[in-house]
Design a protein around this motif. Sequence first.
Motif, PDB file in Angstrom:
ATOM      1  N   CYS A  11       0.863  -1.183   0.000  1.00 19.76           N
ATOM      2  CA  CYS A  11       0.000   0.000   0.000  1.00 19.76           C
ATOM      3  C   CYS A  11       0.896   1.228   0.000  1.00 19.76           C
ATOM      4  O   CYS A  11       1.905   1.250   0.703  1.00 19.76           O
ATOM      5  CB  CYS A  11      -0.884  -0.033   1.253  1.00 19.76           C
ATOM      6  SG  CYS A  11      -1.779   1.489   1.547  1.00 19.76           S
ATOM      7  N   GLY A 162      -6.751  10.152 -12.197  1.00 20.57           N
ATOM      8  CA  GLY A 162      -7.024   8.716 -12.132  1.00 20.57           C
ATOM      9  C   GLY A 162      -6.846   8.043 -10.789  1.00 20.57           C
ATOM     10  O   GLY A 162      -6.827   6.822 -10.718  1.00 20.57           O
ATOM     11  N   VAL A 206     -13.480  10.536 -18.741  1.00 18.10           N
ATOM     12  CA  VAL A 206     -12.707  10.129 -19.907  1.00 18.10           C
ATOM     13  C   VAL A 206     -13.064   8.694 -20.266  1.00 18.10           C
ATOM     14  O   VAL A 206     -13.405   7.891 -19.388  1.00 18.10           O
ATOM     15  CB  VAL A 206     -11.189  10.280 -19.601  1.00 18.10           C
ATOM     16  CG1 VAL A 206     -10.737   9.345 -18.486  1.00 18.10           C
ATOM     17  CG2 VAL A 206     -10.323  10.072 -20.833  1.00 18.10           C
ATOM     18  N   GLY A 209      -8.896   4.095 -20.751  1.00 16.31           N
ATOM     19  CA  GLY A 209      -7.716   3.709 -21.540  1.00 16.31           C
ATOM     20  C   GLY A 209      -7.203   4.763 -22.485  1.00 16.31           C
ATOM     21  O   GLY A 209      -6.198   4.546 -23.165  1.00 16.31           O
TER      22      GLY A 209
END
Length: 637
Positions: A11, A162, A206, A209
């Motif tokens: 983590c 992201g 988005v 990918g």
Amino acid sequence: MKRHSACTMDCPDSCSFLVEKREDGTVRVTGNPDHPFTRGVICAKGAALPKRLSHPDRITRPLLKKDGAFTPISWDEALDLCAANITACRAHPSSILYLHGFSSHGVLAKAGDFLFGTLAASSKTGSMCDEAGCEATARDFGAVDQNAPSELLNAARIVNWGRDLSRSGVHTGMLVRQARKAGTKVLTISPGGDGNAPFSDAHVRVRPGTDRFLAAAVIKLLLDQNGPDQNGPGPAVLSRLANFQAFRQALSAWTLEDCLAACQVSLDQARDLLSWFTDPGPTSTLIGWGVQRHPLGGQNVRFINAVSVLAGQVGRPGAGVSFGIGSGRNLGPGFETAVPGFSGRLLLPRLGREILDADPPIRMIWVDAMNPVNQLPDAETTARAFETREFVVVMEAFLNDTARRANLILPCALPLEREDILGSYQHDWVNHSAQVLDPPGQVKTDYEIYRLLAERLGLTLPRAEDCLRRALAASPSLDISLEEMRERGFARPNRPTVAFPGLVFAHADGLCRLPEGLDPEPGPDPDYPLRLLTLISKRSHNSQMDQAAQSGLPTVFVAPDCTTGAPFIGRAAHLASPLGRLAVRVESLPGLHPSAIIMRRGGWMALNRSANPLIAPLVADMGGQAAYYGQYVCLEA
Ligand SMILES: Nc1nc2c(c(=O)[nH]1)N[C@H]1C(S)=C(S)[C@@H](COP(=O)(O)OP(=O)(O)OC[C@H]3O[C@@H](n4cnc5c(=O)[nH]c(N)nc54)[C@H](O)[C@@H]3O)O[C@H]1N2
Ligand SMILES: Nc1nc2c(c(=O)[nH]1)N[C@H]1C(S)=C(S)[C@@H](COP(=O)(O)OP(=O)(O)OC[C@H]3O[C@@H](n4cnc5c(=O)[nH]c(N)nc54)[C@H](O)[C@@H]3O)O[C@H]1N2
Ligand code: SF4
Ligand SMILES: [Mo]
């Protein structure tokens, strides 16, 4: 009395713990308030460690498979059997495959690498996790480096490209929250359906990918506004680039409209995104690991890096791109370099096929701190590869999908039950993970198992304490003894907080490299229109989950405007790919991109809760990375 220790789960946060053994025998794990990065806060998985360590399903004795069933045997019998099998393979050591996962990382966690490297066994290459992004960063900047997370507090704007700040990176989420309180604005870019809304002022959705096209569109807008009083890259930036012309050429193969169509973002949103990089004040960009688990994941990261560099948003306080750092970078090697070293390497994303096809054959597999049968793509092939070896040894604490395929299970100690020193892949603090609990039953630490095995093979493992001392003494950035480390629990290496200051990069010429290709996204087969995103779950760590918590059908999520998925919302259905079918329950997730379907990862194959049997062994463009999120699927009755 409370004693310090540290989390060793794979983590980014690497928390410092306080562990209290109470009079009634129960154990409580809390955050260590003195740790400057984790600041007394830990996640639910950390707090649940005592429950996991004392779980009734825990394996506490060596188990040998006989006639398909596991039977307890003594450690002497188990280790003699291991030594005999290794000795039988020693004339051709590449027939032994050693697999070490990151579920235990630290100095002593490298004991298996040392032992099997000394035997010249085979090992792995490539990655399940983050290697495409690491290679992309190294190609651009010459090193995997980033600003210290605390630099987020100096940013005028944060672009969260992201990450799901509600699920992984609790402490990055805390810093983002703190920055927002002081006026920093936050934009999230994702396929949607994540937990970022409470952390963000704005969102760009988005198509999964295709982030490189969104970045390329923003760069086109930036280059078009190049002029003396505009915000395009000025001479100060251009002089720091090694290959700007080749980059421009690659970019010119696509029009702005094509880029926007590829990522399904509007021109207005792209213009707005540009202003996040060009308005006055520093912009920090966080890149999530999900962005690079796609077939062109490396290119995605390189184009995001390019936006930040071209806008001059790197190498200053509050301005930088953060993908990660090497968790071992502040420690020297604990073990001498194994001689002769591994004799061959099998590519992880295709591990099952690589084992089945290996020549000379793989006869024996040894696994520690990893659940490869469950966590790699093309899981049925991996399972078959394991089931057809002569001897498989798995050092594990639970009967997971990999352990089920072992001939011999060696019960291993878990966090809090073993000492180690480890770094983080997000911050530079180095933690001492003290042994504060005795392992249950006959459980041994990985290091101890390897020490006893080495003895039987006529080899010697250096003493654990000597390894820890050596790693600290050889640290490029720490000046601390083992005694001080044990006393204090953590240490801050001497490192600058801003990476690549003045746009001086780590390549020999100090210049940045930009990507020289912009490749199209592989489109879906019409029969399988949905992109499967197998994302982390909040309450469990990868496949480390309680069997009891895995009852019923696994849930998948689609947007209400997903044309092929919507008819199944609220119903049981099958998730299907060319590789197989899985019974699931479908739920609605407003805001998710209509071409995406989300399933939380880590469910067990034995309980029909894993997506990995449906995921093809795609390899991303960089780092030998498994491109899990490149898989297209459909829903069917
Ligand atoms: N479909 C899909 N699959 C994925 C991903 C994805 O995005 N989609 N992402 C992937 C990612 S990011 C990662 S990192 C991998 C993770 O995959 P793995 O590295 O396999 O991680 P875990 O599932 O956590 O399994 C680790 C095992 O190690 C054991 N363990 C813990 N501590 C120790 C120890 O000290 N010694 C030993 N011997 N064992 C120990 C635990 O009990 C656990 O069973 O999975 C990948 N799998
Ligand atoms: N609770 C919990 N914490 C964990 C783990 C866990 O299993 N559980 N696992 C640990 C491990 S091993 C790792 S590697 C990290 C994983 O951390 P991450 O890799 O960050 O986790 P993921 O859930 O795989 O992906 C994160 C986000 O990527 C976004 N994403 C997916 N595809 C795209 C895309 O094409 N473009 C954009 N812009 N975004 C996209 C998704 O919206 C998702 O929210 O977390 C660690 N922490
Ligand atoms: S899993 Fe991560 S956030 Fe949770 S306690 Fe461990 S290091 Fe901290
Ligand atoms: Mo990971």
